[in-house]
Design a protein around this motif. Structure first.
Motif, PDB file in Angstrom:
ATOM      1  N   ALA A   1      71.837  50.187 -43.735  1.00 25.90           N
ATOM      2  CA  ALA A   1      70.779  51.134 -44.126  1.00 25.90           C
ATOM      3  C   ALA A   1      69.408  50.475 -43.984  1.00 25.90           C
ATOM      4  O   ALA A   1      68.445  51.120 -43.535  1.00 25.90           O
ATOM      5  CB  ALA A   1      71.010  51.611 -45.554  1.00 25.90           C
ATOM      6  N   MET A   2      69.315  49.216 -44.358  1.00 21.32           N
ATOM      7  CA  MET A   2      68.049  48.497 -44.193  1.00 21.32           C
ATOM      8  C   MET A   2      67.691  48.376 -42.712  1.00 21.32           C
ATOM      9  O   MET A   2      66.529  48.543 -42.320  1.00 21.32           O
ATOM     10  CB  MET A   2      68.143  47.116 -44.845  1.00 21.32           C
ATOM     11  CG  MET A   2      68.189  47.190 -46.351  1.00 21.32           C
ATOM     12  SD  MET A   2      68.584  45.648 -47.226  1.00 21.32           S
ATOM     13  CE  MET A   2      67.772  44.396 -46.342  1.00 21.32           C
ATOM     14  N   ALA A   3      68.692  48.104 -41.871  1.00 22.04           N
ATOM     15  CA  ALA A   3      68.447  48.001 -40.430  1.00 22.04           C
ATOM     16  C   ALA A   3      67.938  49.324 -39.862  1.00 22.04           C
ATOM     17  O   ALA A   3      67.008  49.345 -39.051  1.00 22.04           O
ATOM     18  CB  ALA A   3      69.721  47.556 -39.712  1.00 22.04           C
ATOM     19  N   MET A   4      68.537  50.441 -40.290  1.00 22.30           N
ATOM     20  CA  MET A   4      68.082  51.754 -39.807  1.00 22.30           C
ATOM     21  C   MET A   4      66.657  52.035 -40.263  1.00 22.30           C
ATOM     22  O   MET A   4      65.845  52.571 -39.508  1.00 22.30           O
ATOM     23  CB  MET A   4      69.024  52.852 -40.289  1.00 22.30           C
ATOM     24  CG  MET A   4      70.343  52.859 -39.569  1.00 22.30           C
ATOM     25  SD  MET A   4      71.364  54.300 -39.925  1.00 22.30           S
ATOM     26  CE  MET A   4      71.666  54.126 -41.676  1.00 22.30           C
ATOM     27  N   GLY A   5      66.352  51.694 -41.503  1.00 17.91           N
ATOM     28  CA  GLY A   5      64.996  51.891 -41.998  1.00 17.91           C
ATOM     29  C   GLY A   5      63.989  51.078 -41.208  1.00 17.91           C
ATOM     30  O   GLY A   5      62.909  51.578 -40.854  1.00 17.91           O
ATOM     31  N   MET A   6      64.323  49.834 -40.917  1.00 21.81           N
ATOM     32  CA  MET A   6      63.432  48.996 -40.109  1.00 21.81           C
ATOM     33  C   MET A   6      63.222  49.604 -38.728  1.00 21.81           C
ATOM     34  O   MET A   6      62.107  49.607 -38.196  1.00 21.81           O
ATOM     35  CB  MET A   6      64.024  47.586 -39.971  1.00 21.81           C
ATOM     36  CG  MET A   6      63.996  46.771 -41.222  1.00 21.81           C
ATOM     37  SD  MET A   6      64.843  45.188 -41.032  1.00 21.81           S
ATOM     38  CE  MET A   6      63.821  44.402 -39.804  1.00 21.81           C
ATOM     39  N   GLN A   7      64.295  50.128 -38.158  1.00 19.25           N
ATOM     40  CA  GLN A   7      64.195  50.724 -36.830  1.00 19.25           C
ATOM     41  C   GLN A   7      63.274  51.944 -36.845  1.00 19.25           C
ATOM     42  O   GLN A   7      62.431  52.100 -35.957  1.00 19.25           O
ATOM     43  CB  GLN A   7      65.583  51.100 -36.331  1.00 19.25           C
ATOM     44  CG  GLN A   7      65.625  51.502 -34.888  1.00 19.25           C
ATOM     45  CD  GLN A   7      67.044  51.696 -34.433  1.00 19.25           C
ATOM     46  OE1 GLN A   7      67.563  52.791 -34.574  1.00 19.25           O
ATOM     47  NE2 GLN A   7      67.651  50.653 -33.911  1.00 19.25           N
ATOM     48  N   ASN A   8      63.422  52.803 -37.845  1.00 18.33           N
ATOM     49  CA  ASN A   8      62.560  53.980 -37.929  1.00 18.33           C
ATOM     50  C   ASN A   8      61.101  53.597 -38.091  1.00 18.33           C
ATOM     51  O   ASN A   8      60.224  54.140 -37.417  1.00 18.33           O
ATOM     52  CB  ASN A   8      62.997  54.888 -39.082  1.00 18.33           C
ATOM     53  CG  ASN A   8      64.061  55.861 -38.671  1.00 18.33           C
ATOM     54  OD1 ASN A   8      64.169  56.226 -37.512  1.00 18.33           O
ATOM     55  ND2 ASN A   8      64.860  56.290 -39.614  1.00 18.33           N
ATOM     56  N   VAL A   9      60.811  52.676 -38.976  1.00 13.61           N
ATOM     57  CA  VAL A   9      59.420  52.258 -39.200  1.00 13.61           C
ATOM     58  C   VAL A   9      58.850  51.633 -37.930  1.00 13.61           C
ATOM     59  O   VAL A   9      57.718  51.927 -37.534  1.00 13.61           O
ATOM     60  CB  VAL A   9      59.336  51.275 -40.384  1.00 13.61           C
ATOM     61  CG1 VAL A   9      57.965  50.621 -40.467  1.00 13.61           C
ATOM     62  CG2 VAL A   9      59.651  52.002 -41.682  1.00 13.61           C
ATOM     63  N   THR A  10      59.623  50.789 -37.277  1.00 14.28           N
ATOM     64  CA  THR A  10      59.164  50.134 -36.052  1.00 14.28           C
ATOM     65  C   THR A  10      58.868  51.160 -34.968  1.00 14.28           C
ATOM     66  O   THR A  10      57.823  51.099 -34.308  1.00 14.28           O
ATOM     67  CB  THR A  10      60.211  49.117 -35.557  1.00 14.28           C
ATOM     68  OG1 THR A  10      60.444  48.178 -36.596  1.00 14.28           O
ATOM     69  CG2 THR A  10      59.735  48.392 -34.322  1.00 14.28           C
ATOM     70  N   LEU A  11      59.764  52.114 -34.779  1.00 12.48           N
ATOM     71  CA  LEU A  11      59.541  53.139 -33.752  1.00 12.48           C
ATOM     72  C   LEU A  11      58.319  53.993 -34.064  1.00 12.48           C
ATOM     73  O   LEU A  11      57.547  54.332 -33.176  1.00 12.48           O
ATOM     74  CB  LEU A  11      60.779  54.027 -33.607  1.00 12.48           C
ATOM     75  CG  LEU A  11      61.940  53.400 -32.858  1.00 12.48           C
ATOM     76  CD1 LEU A  11      63.181  54.264 -32.985  1.00 12.48           C
ATOM     77  CD2 LEU A  11      61.581  53.201 -31.403  1.00 12.48           C
ATOM     78  N   ARG A  12      58.139  54.346 -35.314  1.00 17.66           N
ATOM     79  CA  ARG A  12      56.980  55.176 -35.678  1.00 17.66           C
ATOM     80  C   ARG A  12      55.675  54.439 -35.460  1.00 17.66           C
ATOM     81  O   ARG A  12      54.676  55.036 -35.090  1.00 17.66           O
ATOM     82  CB  ARG A  12      57.085  55.614 -37.135  1.00 17.66           C
ATOM     83  CG  ARG A  12      58.078  56.708 -37.340  1.00 17.66           C
ATOM     84  CD  ARG A  12      57.969  57.297 -38.737  1.00 17.66           C
ATOM     85  NE  ARG A  12      59.010  58.275 -38.899  1.00 17.66           N
ATOM     86  CZ  ARG A  12      59.950  58.212 -39.828  1.00 17.66           C
ATOM     87  NH1 ARG A  12      59.955  57.222 -40.690  1.00 17.66           N
ATOM     88  NH2 ARG A  12      60.870  59.132 -39.904  1.00 17.66           N
ATOM     89  N   GLN A  13      55.647  53.157 -35.697  1.00 17.86           N
ATOM     90  CA  GLN A  13      54.398  52.411 -35.605  1.00 17.86           C
ATOM     91  C   GLN A  13      54.104  51.879 -34.213  1.00 17.86           C
ATOM     92  O   GLN A  13      52.971  51.515 -33.927  1.00 17.86           O
ATOM     93  CB  GLN A  13      54.399  51.264 -36.612  1.00 17.86           C
ATOM     94  CG  GLN A  13      54.350  51.780 -38.038  1.00 17.86           C
ATOM     95  CD  GLN A  13      54.223  50.665 -39.059  1.00 17.86           C
ATOM     96  OE1 GLN A  13      54.170  49.497 -38.727  1.00 17.86           O
ATOM     97  NE2 GLN A  13      54.180  51.045 -40.316  1.00 17.86           N
ATOM     98  N   THR A  14      55.108  51.795 -33.351  1.00 18.28           N
ATOM     99  CA  THR A  14      54.885  51.178 -32.048  1.00 18.28           C
ATOM    100  C   THR A  14      55.055  52.128 -30.868  1.00 18.28           C
ATOM    101  O   THR A  14      54.879  51.709 -29.735  1.00 18.28           O
ATOM    102  CB  THR A  14      55.844  49.987 -31.835  1.00 18.28           C
ATOM    103  OG1 THR A  14      57.188  50.459 -31.876  1.00 18.28           O
ATOM    104  CG2 THR A  14      55.620  48.919 -32.875  1.00 18.28           C
ATOM    105  N   SER A  15      55.406  53.376 -31.124  1.00 19.66           N
ATOM    106  CA  SER A  15      55.603  54.296 -30.003  1.00 19.66           C
ATOM    107  C   SER A  15      55.126  55.687 -30.376  1.00 19.66           C
ATOM    108  O   SER A  15      54.705  55.939 -31.485  1.00 19.66           O
ATOM    109  CB  SER A  15      57.082  54.342 -29.605  1.00 19.66           C
ATOM    110  OG  SER A  15      57.822  55.046 -30.572  1.00 19.66           O
ATOM    111  N   GLN A  16      55.235  56.552 -29.406  1.00 20.76           N
ATOM    112  CA  GLN A  16      54.860  57.950 -29.635  1.00 20.76           C
ATOM    113  C   GLN A  16      56.015  58.743 -30.222  1.00 20.76           C
ATOM    114  O   GLN A  16      55.862  59.910 -30.531  1.00 20.76           O
ATOM    115  CB  GLN A  16      54.408  58.583 -28.324  1.00 20.76           C
ATOM    116  CG  GLN A  16      53.165  57.945 -27.762  1.00 20.76           C
ATOM    117  CD  GLN A  16      52.794  58.516 -26.416  1.00 20.76           C
ATOM    118  OE1 GLN A  16      53.515  59.331 -25.856  1.00 20.76           O
ATOM    119  NE2 GLN A  16      51.674  58.074 -25.884  1.00 20.76           N
ATOM    120  N   LEU A  17      57.158  58.114 -30.379  1.00 18.08           N
ATOM    121  CA  LEU A  17      58.320  58.800 -30.928  1.00 18.08           C
ATOM    122  C   LEU A  17      58.170  58.889 -32.435  1.00 18.08           C
ATOM    123  O   LEU A  17      58.061  57.882 -33.116  1.00 18.08           O
ATOM    124  CB  LEU A  17      59.599  58.054 -30.559  1.00 18.08           C
ATOM    125  CG  LEU A  17      59.856  57.927 -29.067  1.00 18.08           C
ATOM    126  CD1 LEU A  17      61.033  57.009 -28.826  1.00 18.08           C
ATOM    127  CD2 LEU A  17      60.087  59.279 -28.448  1.00 18.08           C
TER     128      LEU A  17
END
Length: 163
Positions: free
Chosen positions: A46-62
């Motif tokens: 769950a922590m890994a998924m949360g990190m992935q979501n935050v990273t994608l939101r902050q570094t891409s247009q997704l």
């Protein structure tokens, strides 16, 4: 390089879950004595998924939730709706063929295609996970972790030096 490091941390969290969790299973079942440690370790993905979501939101247009099915389906529906709106807006003063050509390759439809492919990858993961679970259990995560590490390596090689 920062994104690559985050992806490596995600892979480490998943690997830790596999190592701890797999050691607590007995014939595919979690004995009562092992349950507290197993379920504590279950927080790691769950922590890994949360990190992935935050990273994608902050570094891409997704902006969609990329680690859960409902977020992907919501984004897919929104993109398809926007594509239809673009098509009908393009119809004004143009032939149907020209309007369709313009809308079909617009950003909304390209985004919808990307999200449909992502959703199909979720489905593929579910089907292959269910099929191989009896034999591999938590070790099923080895292939996705390897893909994640390969992506991290590709990101690190592609990233500019100042990252």
């Amino acid at each position: 390089v920062v994104v690559a490091a985050i992806v490596v941390v995600e892979a480490a969290l998943l690997s830790t879950f596999v190592a701890v969790g797999q050691g607590r299973l007995v014939d595919g079942v979690i004995p009562l004595a092992n349950a507290p440690i197993f379920y504590a370790a279950a927080a790691l993905p769950a922590m890994a998924m949360g990190m992935q979501n935050v990273t994608l939101r902050q570094t891409s247009q997704l902006r969609d939730g990329m680690t859960f099915v409902s977020g992907t389906l919501t984004g897919l529906a929104e993109s398809l709706a926007a594509g239809f709106v673009s098509f009908f807006a393009a119809l004004r003063g143009r032939s149907t063929t020209d309007a369709l050509r313009q809308a079909a390759w617009g950003p909304d439809v390209r985004r919808a295609i990307w999200l449909a492919v992502l959703w199909c990858s979720f489905l593929t993961g579910v089907v292959s996970g269910v099929a191989s679970k009896p034999k591999w259990e938590l070790r099923n995560l080895a292939a996705p972790i390897a893909v994640q590490l390969a992506c991290a390596a590709a990101l690190a090689l592609r990233a500019p030096a100042e990252d």
